[in-house]
Design an enzyme around this catalytic site. Structure first.
Site, short mmCIF file in Angstrom:
data_model
loop_
_atom_site.label_atom_id
_atom_site.label_comp_id
_atom_site.label_asym_id
_atom_site.label_seq_id
_atom_site.Cartn_x
_atom_site.Cartn_y
_atom_site.Cartn_z
N HIS A 52 0.82 -1.21 0.00
CA HIS A 52 0.00 0.00 0.00
C HIS A 52 0.85 1.27 0.00
CE1 HIS A 52 -3.72 -2.21 0.51
NE2 HIS A 52 -3.25 -2.81 1.57
N ARG A 77 7.21 -6.14 3.06
CA ARG A 77 5.97 -6.75 2.59
C ARG A 77 5.82 -6.53 1.09
NH1 ARG A 77 -0.10 -5.43 4.83
NH2 ARG A 77 0.32 -3.36 3.95
N ASP A 91 16.62 -11.52 -3.92
CA ASP A 91 17.89 -11.20 -4.57
C ASP A 91 18.38 -9.80 -4.19
OD1 ASP A 91 18.03 -13.68 -5.71
OD2 ASP A 91 17.55 -13.03 -7.74
N GLU A 156 -5.56 -12.17 7.31
CA GLU A 156 -6.35 -10.96 7.26
C GLU A 156 -7.69 -11.14 6.54
OE1 GLU A 156 -4.07 -7.90 5.27
OE2 GLU A 156 -2.95 -9.37 4.10
N ASP A 182 -8.13 -5.36 7.24
CA ASP A 182 -8.67 -6.20 6.17
C ASP A 182 -9.57 -7.29 6.74
OD1 ASP A 182 -7.87 -5.40 3.45
OD2 ASP A 182 -5.86 -5.53 4.26
#
Length: 273
Positions: A52, A77, A91, A156, A182
């Site tokens: 977000h 995240r 990576d 969530e 959520d």
């Protein structure tokens, strides 16, 4: 001769070693400067968010570099539980993932598989090109890679809550993290993350994690709610965000120095020539 380097301890290691719940904050601005500022605050962990927030690969890399060396654990995240996205994050040198919207055992298994090289998983092999292995300066990185990565999955939705006991059994899931906002939306209670039914669902997941012997965390900006979940067994918690702190702090300055009801005039637009 090139330097030989060792990866940092993972968030999994920190949770195992902790003798108290670990407190952290969101880093959502996309700014390496703000990330570094937050890294020195004295908190236990930071969450750099790309679900977000305006974060792409380049800004995540810059923030990882900015906070490197500070005594804080950094989780990232991704925007989605996707094998290719997770490969790119790993990576870059992301060691601790918080994977959003994990609703089933299959989705939890997919998240773990994305962090493991074959035959244990499906991660693409590119260590010679990658910061994760410090361009092959981490000894035996390919053999040790899974030891350097922690996987936390986010619960969530009502579907995830119903499956939480089985998700907790997935090998390679190191912890779960509860997202009340959520979760509330999935329960038909949009914007009501403090609702009794939402709290009960979170508490159910915390108890399930305790029974499974795995850590559980939760997002809780309200101090009273945070204390409630900590008392209920949360092992780690997010208690604020860089952007929220700046928004509320700047609003407080305006409230203090601008008389109530005063009209703030917009700046004049320069004439065009």
């Amino acid at each position: 001769m090139p330097l030989r380097v060792e990866p940092d301890a993972t968030f999994r290691d920190a949770l195992i070693a902790a003798d108290r719940p670990l407190a952290g904050m969101w880093v959502c601005s996309g700014s390496p400067l703000i990330a570094e500022l937050c890294a020195g605050a004295g908190l236990d962990w930071l969450l750099i968010d790309a679900e977000h927030s305006p974060n792409g690969l380049e800004s995540i890399l810059a923030q990882l570099q900015a906070v490197n060396g500070y005594p804080v654990h950094t989780l990232v995240r991704p925007p989605v539980n996707d094998t290719v996205v997770i490969k790119q994050y790993l990576d870059l040198g992301v060691q601790n993932l918080l994977v959003p919207m994990v609703n089933s055992v299959a989705e939890a298994e997919a998240a773990v598989a994305a962090t493991r090289y074959p035959p244990q998983g499906v991660r693409g092999v590119g260590s010679a090109l990658a910061r994760a292995a410090r361009w092959n300066r981490v000894p035996d990185y390919l053999a040790r890679a899974s030891e350097t990565i922690s996987v936390t999955v986010q619960i969530e939705s009502t579907t995830a809550v119903e499956a939480v006991e089985d998700i907790l059994k997935v090998d390679g899931v190191d912890a779960i993290f509860l997202g009340p906002s959520d979760l509330a939306a999935s329960m038909g209670l949009l914007g009501q993350q403090e609702h009794a039914e939402v709290r009960a669902a979170v508490e159910h997941c915390l108890k399930a994690a305790t029974a499974a012997g795995k850590p559980a965390g939760v997002n809780a900006f309200d101090p009273g709610t945070a204390r409630h979940y900590l008392d209920g067994g949360a092992d780690f918690i997010l208690v604020g965000a860089d952007v929220a702190l700046l928004a509320r702090g700047s609003e407080a300055l305006a409230a203090r120095y601008i008389p109530q009801g005063a009209v703030v005039e917009p700046a004049e637009t320069p004439a065009s020539y």
